[in-house]
Scaffold this active site. Structure first.
Site, PDB file in Angstrom:
ATOM      1  N   LYS A   1      37.826  48.314  43.481  1.00 17.55           N
ATOM      2  CA  LYS A   1      39.187  48.427  44.043  1.00 17.55           C
ATOM      3  C   LYS A   1      39.114  48.450  45.567  1.00 17.55           C
ATOM      4  O   LYS A   1      39.878  47.776  46.261  1.00 17.55           O
ATOM      5  CB  LYS A   1      39.874  49.695  43.529  1.00 17.55           C
ATOM      6  CG  LYS A   1      40.185  49.667  42.044  1.00 17.55           C
ATOM      7  CD  LYS A   1      41.198  48.593  41.709  1.00 17.55           C
ATOM      8  CE  LYS A   1      41.372  48.394  40.224  1.00 17.55           C
ATOM      9  NZ  LYS A   1      42.123  47.196  39.869  1.00 17.55           N
TER      10      LYS A   1
ATOM     11  N   TYR B   1      33.564  50.993  39.450  1.00 20.63           N
ATOM     12  CA  TYR B   1      34.983  50.640  39.276  1.00 20.63           C
ATOM     13  C   TYR B   1      35.747  50.914  40.572  1.00 20.63           C
ATOM     14  O   TYR B   1      36.480  50.061  41.075  1.00 20.63           O
ATOM     15  CB  TYR B   1      35.609  51.448  38.120  1.00 20.63           C
ATOM     16  CG  TYR B   1      37.118  51.419  38.152  1.00 20.63           C
ATOM     17  CD1 TYR B   1      37.817  50.273  37.798  1.00 20.63           C
ATOM     18  CD2 TYR B   1      37.860  52.532  38.566  1.00 20.63           C
ATOM     19  CE1 TYR B   1      39.202  50.224  37.852  1.00 20.63           C
ATOM     20  CE2 TYR B   1      39.244  52.499  38.620  1.00 20.63           C
ATOM     21  CZ  TYR B   1      39.912  51.339  38.271  1.00 20.63           C
ATOM     22  OH  TYR B   1      41.284  51.300  38.345  1.00 20.63           O
TER      23      TYR B   1
ATOM     24  N   SER C   1      44.252  51.648  43.612  1.00 21.92           N
ATOM     25  CA  SER C   1      44.180  52.962  42.973  1.00 21.92           C
ATOM     26  C   SER C   1      43.965  54.044  44.025  1.00 21.92           C
ATOM     27  O   SER C   1      43.329  53.804  45.062  1.00 21.92           O
ATOM     28  CB  SER C   1      42.998  52.944  42.009  1.00 21.92           C
ATOM     29  OG  SER C   1      42.674  54.236  41.608  1.00 21.92           O
TER      30      SER C   1
HETATM   31  P1  NAD Z   1      44.669  47.740  30.833  1.00 28.46           P
HETATM   32  O1  NAD Z   1      43.228  47.653  30.459  1.00 28.46           O
HETATM   33  O2  NAD Z   1      45.633  48.174  29.813  1.00 28.46           O
HETATM   34  O3  NAD Z   1      45.151  46.340  31.437  1.00 28.46           O
HETATM   35  C1  NAD Z   1      44.274  45.410  32.036  1.00 28.46           C
HETATM   36  C2  NAD Z   1      44.437  44.092  31.303  1.00 28.46           C
HETATM   37  O4  NAD Z   1      43.612  43.104  31.904  1.00 28.46           O
HETATM   38  C3  NAD Z   1      44.024  44.172  29.824  1.00 28.46           C
HETATM   39  O5  NAD Z   1      45.103  43.675  29.048  1.00 28.46           O
HETATM   40  C4  NAD Z   1      42.790  43.277  29.720  1.00 28.46           C
HETATM   41  O6  NAD Z   1      42.704  42.648  28.465  1.00 28.46           O
HETATM   42  C5  NAD Z   1      43.020  42.319  30.870  1.00 28.46           C
HETATM   43  N1  NAD Z   1      41.796  41.739  31.453  1.00 28.46           N
HETATM   44  C6  NAD Z   1      40.668  42.405  31.831  1.00 28.46           C
HETATM   45  N2  NAD Z   1      39.795  41.535  32.363  1.00 28.46           N
HETATM   46  C7  NAD Z   1      40.378  40.299  32.324  1.00 28.46           C
HETATM   47  C8  NAD Z   1      39.977  39.014  32.712  1.00 28.46           C
HETATM   48  N3  NAD Z   1      38.763  38.786  33.246  1.00 28.46           N
HETATM   49  N4  NAD Z   1      40.818  37.972  32.535  1.00 28.46           N
HETATM   50  C9  NAD Z   1      42.048  38.182  31.983  1.00 28.46           C
HETATM   51  N5  NAD Z   1      42.478  39.388  31.580  1.00 28.46           N
HETATM   52  C10 NAD Z   1      41.661  40.434  31.750  1.00 28.46           C
HETATM   53  O7  NAD Z   1      44.759  48.680  32.125  1.00 28.46           O
HETATM   54  P2  NAD Z   1      46.031  49.251  32.907  1.00 28.46           P
HETATM   55  O8  NAD Z   1      45.967  50.717  32.843  1.00 28.46           O
HETATM   56  O9  NAD Z   1      47.250  48.533  32.502  1.00 28.46           O
HETATM   57  O10 NAD Z   1      45.612  48.839  34.377  1.00 28.46           O
HETATM   58  C11 NAD Z   1      46.100  47.678  35.025  1.00 28.46           C
HETATM   59  C12 NAD Z   1      45.477  47.595  36.403  1.00 28.46           C
HETATM   60  O11 NAD Z   1      45.808  48.763  37.138  1.00 28.46           O
HETATM   61  C13 NAD Z   1      43.960  47.512  36.393  1.00 28.46           C
HETATM   62  O12 NAD Z   1      43.539  46.638  37.424  1.00 28.46           O
HETATM   63  C14 NAD Z   1      43.539  48.923  36.702  1.00 28.46           C
HETATM   64  O13 NAD Z   1      42.271  48.979  37.306  1.00 28.46           O
HETATM   65  C15 NAD Z   1      44.628  49.365  37.657  1.00 28.46           C
HETATM   66  N6  NAD Z   1      44.809  50.817  37.715  1.00 28.46           N
HETATM   67  C16 NAD Z   1      45.002  51.521  36.571  1.00 28.46           C
HETATM   68  C17 NAD Z   1      45.126  52.911  36.622  1.00 28.46           C
HETATM   69  C18 NAD Z   1      45.282  53.724  35.361  1.00 28.46           C
HETATM   70  O14 NAD Z   1      45.007  54.928  35.405  1.00 28.46           O
HETATM   71  N7  NAD Z   1      45.736  53.161  34.257  1.00 28.46           N
HETATM   72  C19 NAD Z   1      45.101  53.575  37.861  1.00 28.46           C
HETATM   73  C20 NAD Z   1      44.924  52.813  39.018  1.00 28.46           C
HETATM   74  C21 NAD Z   1      44.789  51.427  38.933  1.00 28.46           C
HETATM   75  N1  UFG Z   2      40.457  65.600  32.135  1.00 33.61           N
HETATM   76  C1  UFG Z   2      40.068  66.605  31.273  1.00 33.61           C
HETATM   77  N2  UFG Z   2      39.724  66.252  30.000  1.00 33.61           N
HETATM   78  C2  UFG Z   2      39.762  64.968  29.551  1.00 33.61           C
HETATM   79  C3  UFG Z   2      40.166  63.953  30.441  1.00 33.61           C
HETATM   80  C4  UFG Z   2      40.498  64.305  31.737  1.00 33.61           C
HETATM   81  O1  UFG Z   2      40.022  67.765  31.649  1.00 33.61           O
HETATM   82  O2  UFG Z   2      39.419  64.715  28.386  1.00 33.61           O
HETATM   83  C5  UFG Z   2      40.867  65.977  33.506  1.00 33.61           C
HETATM   84  C6  UFG Z   2      40.006  65.366  34.598  1.00 33.61           C
HETATM   85  O3  UFG Z   2      38.876  66.165  34.860  1.00 33.61           O
HETATM   86  C7  UFG Z   2      40.994  65.310  35.761  1.00 33.61           C
HETATM   87  C8  UFG Z   2      42.343  65.069  35.083  1.00 33.61           C
HETATM   88  O4  UFG Z   2      42.164  65.481  33.718  1.00 33.61           O
HETATM   89  O5  UFG Z   2      41.046  66.548  36.417  1.00 33.61           O
HETATM   90  C9  UFG Z   2      42.776  63.613  35.106  1.00 33.61           C
HETATM   91  O6  UFG Z   2      41.722  62.809  34.585  1.00 33.61           O
HETATM   92  P1  UFG Z   2      41.941  61.280  34.194  1.00 33.61           P
HETATM   93  O7  UFG Z   2      40.645  60.776  33.656  1.00 33.61           O
HETATM   94  O8  UFG Z   2      43.143  61.124  33.359  1.00 33.61           O
HETATM   95  O9  UFG Z   2      42.290  60.599  35.587  1.00 33.61           O
HETATM   96  P2  UFG Z   2      41.484  60.525  36.963  1.00 33.61           P
HETATM   97  O10 UFG Z   2      42.308  61.193  38.003  1.00 33.61           O
HETATM   98  O11 UFG Z   2      40.094  60.982  36.802  1.00 33.61           O
HETATM   99  O12 UFG Z   2      41.429  58.962  37.223  1.00 33.61           O
HETATM  100  C10 UFG Z   2      42.537  58.089  36.916  1.00 33.61           C
HETATM  101  C11 UFG Z   2      41.975  56.734  36.514  1.00 33.61           C
HETATM  102  C12 UFG Z   2      41.318  56.084  37.696  1.00 33.61           C
HETATM  103  C13 UFG Z   2      42.280  56.014  38.831  1.00 33.61           C
HETATM  104  C14 UFG Z   2      42.840  57.379  39.158  1.00 33.61           C
HETATM  105  C15 UFG Z   2      43.915  57.252  40.188  1.00 33.61           C
HETATM  106  O13 UFG Z   2      41.023  56.860  35.465  1.00 33.61           O
HETATM  107  O14 UFG Z   2      40.938  54.781  37.343  1.00 33.61           O
HETATM  108  O15 UFG Z   2      43.393  57.981  38.006  1.00 33.61           O
HETATM  109  O16 UFG Z   2      44.230  58.498  40.715  1.00 33.61           O
HETATM  110  F1  UFG Z   2      41.655  55.519  39.910  1.00 33.61           F
END
Ligand code: NAD
Ligand code: UFG
Length: 336
Positions: free
Chosen positions: A153, A149, A124
């Site tokens: 990562k 969290y 991330s």
């Molecule tokens: P998500 O929660 O939709 O997907 C994660 C999946 O992992 C879920 O289906 C959950 O049920 C499963 N899971 C969790 N713990 C588990 C375990 N112990 N064993 C088996 N399955 C398990 O989230 P996502 O947005 O699809 O994210 C996928 C990956 O990308 C995550 O590792 C997340 O940290 C990373 N990531 C997400 C974002 C974002 O903003 N969505 C940004 C950066 C990184």
């Molecule tokens: N925000 C609002 N109101 C809300 C939610 C978010 O104003 O209800 C704003 C936040 O302050 C930020 C922007 O919208 O400025 C984006 O916020 P998000 O929560 O959507 O995303 P972040 O950038 O905070 O973080 C996300 C994931 C992290 C990941 C990161 C990667 O939650 O896990 O993107 O850049 F690491």
């Protein structure tokens, strides 16, 4: 290739399973369904016409992993499984370190014992902390994370890099995602958060569908063009395709590789509200609130390295991201 997809029922995982199938790979999904529904994989079947092999299993369960890998003989793993709610991780650090770190160690051990020393890991942009510069290149120093969290990562990047260094027959591809939004064009799969969404786009779509009254914008006094936080939003289908291309590096035995997956463009919170309203015709009422603790002003990628080395470039713009997020929410007002 036959690919173990951990967390494959989740948001990014389910979209990646579609793209793997489209590219002729064979995904094998394991997911404990702690933050997903198996319905997402039924939808994947509707989209692709292919059944997806699915095991309900936890990555911390070494015996279950061993049984699955004995049977499936995978070539590589794309590792999405993990807990990802930033605020929850502050309240439940043990659960985050256990699930994300202990889970990954168990997974890596099982892969090693089954001769599949190839892993693509969901990292991330959070590992950059408050970035030293923007656009953020992969050379930007890693920063201090503001929550457990983020540390999982950052630590897992270090752990996987150390493992690859000690045993160069591992291929470890660290993909640093920026802010994934959007959904598959079919409107069948998308983001389906439990409870009150933490992230901006699912909150906006829930306001649009009438589930929430208004958006709270977390601060308008940042040093950005309109005072609200700037992020690099990337369409989840583009992100999914990045994983398929990253498999090339495994085929090439490239060792350790790190790529940002972002668009290189930053949008503020108010830019997103405006783009969503224009793309969908739905008004999003909002109020300006306090800054959210741990948030930074600006975060956007340089995605040049992924373009040069993987031939990957984000194709979708913000309008399609908004349209596609909305289509999934509108078609699935109560989620899966
Ligand atoms: P998500 O929660 O939709 O997907 C994660 C999946 O992992 C879920 O289906 C959950 O049920 C499963 N899971 C969790 N713990 C588990 C375990 N112990 N064993 C088996 N399955 C398990 O989230 P996502 O947005 O699809 O994210 C996928 C990956 O990308 C995550 O590792 C997340 O940290 C990373 N990531 C997400 C974002 C974002 O903003 N969505 C940004 C950066 C990184
Ligand atoms: N925000 C609002 N109101 C809300 C939610 C978010 O104003 O209800 C704003 C936040 O302050 C930020 C922007 O919208 O400025 C984006 O916020 P998000 O929560 O959507 O995303 P972040 O950038 O905070 O973080 C996300 C994931 C992290 C990941 C990161 C990667 O939650 O896990 O993107 O850049 F690491």
């Amino acid at each position: 290739m036959k690919i173990l997809v951990t967390g494959g029922a989740g948001f990014i995982g389910s979209h990646t399973v579609v793209e793997l199938i489209n590219a002729g790979h064979e995904p094998v999904v394991i997911d404990n369904l702690s933050n997903a529904s198996a319905e997402s994989l039924n939808r994947v079947k509707k989209i692709t016409g292919k059944d997806v092999t699915f095991y309900k299993a936890d990555i911390r369960d070494g015996a279950a992993l061993s049984d699955i890998l004995d049977k499936e003989k995978v070539d590589a793993c794309i590792h999405f499984a993990g807990l990802k709610a930033v605020g929850e991780s502050v309240a439940k650090p043990w659960e985050y370190y256990d699930n994300n770190i202990a889970g990954t160690l168990t997974l890596v051990d099982a892969l090693k014992k089954h001769g599949a020393k190839n892993i693509i890991f969901s990292s991330s942009a959070t590992v950059y902390g408050d970035p030293a510069f923007v656009p953020i290149t992969e050379e930007c120093p890693k920063g201090s994370c503001t929550n457990p969290y983020g540390w999982t990562k950052s630590m897992l990047e270090q752990i996987l890099s150390d493992i690859q260094k000690a045993d160069p027959s591992w291929n470890v591809i660290l993909l640093r995602y920026f802010n994934p939004i959007g959904a598959h064009k079919s409107g069948l799969i998308g983001e389906n958060p439990n409870g009150i969404p933490n992230n901006l786009m699912p909150y906006i779509t829930q306001v649009a569908v009438g589930k929430r009254e208004k958006l709270t914008v977390f601060g308008n006094d940042y040093d950005t063009h309109d005072g609200t936080g700037v992020r690099d939003y990337i369409h989840v289908v583009d992100l999914a395709k990045g994983h398929v291309l990253a498999l090339k590096k495994i085929e090439e035995n490239a060792g350790l590789k790190i790529y940002n997956l972002g668009t290189g463009v930053g949008y503020s919170v108010l830019d997103i509200v405006k783009n969503f309203e224009e793309a969908t015709g739905v008004k999003i009422p909002y109020v300006i609130g306090e800054r959210r603790p741990g948030d930074i002003a600006t975060c956007y990628a340089s995605a040049k390295k992924a373009e040069e080395e993987l031939g990957w470039k984000a194709e979708y713009g913000i309008k399609e991201m908004c349209e596609d997020s909305w289509r999934f929410q509108k078609n699935n007002p109560a989620g899966y």
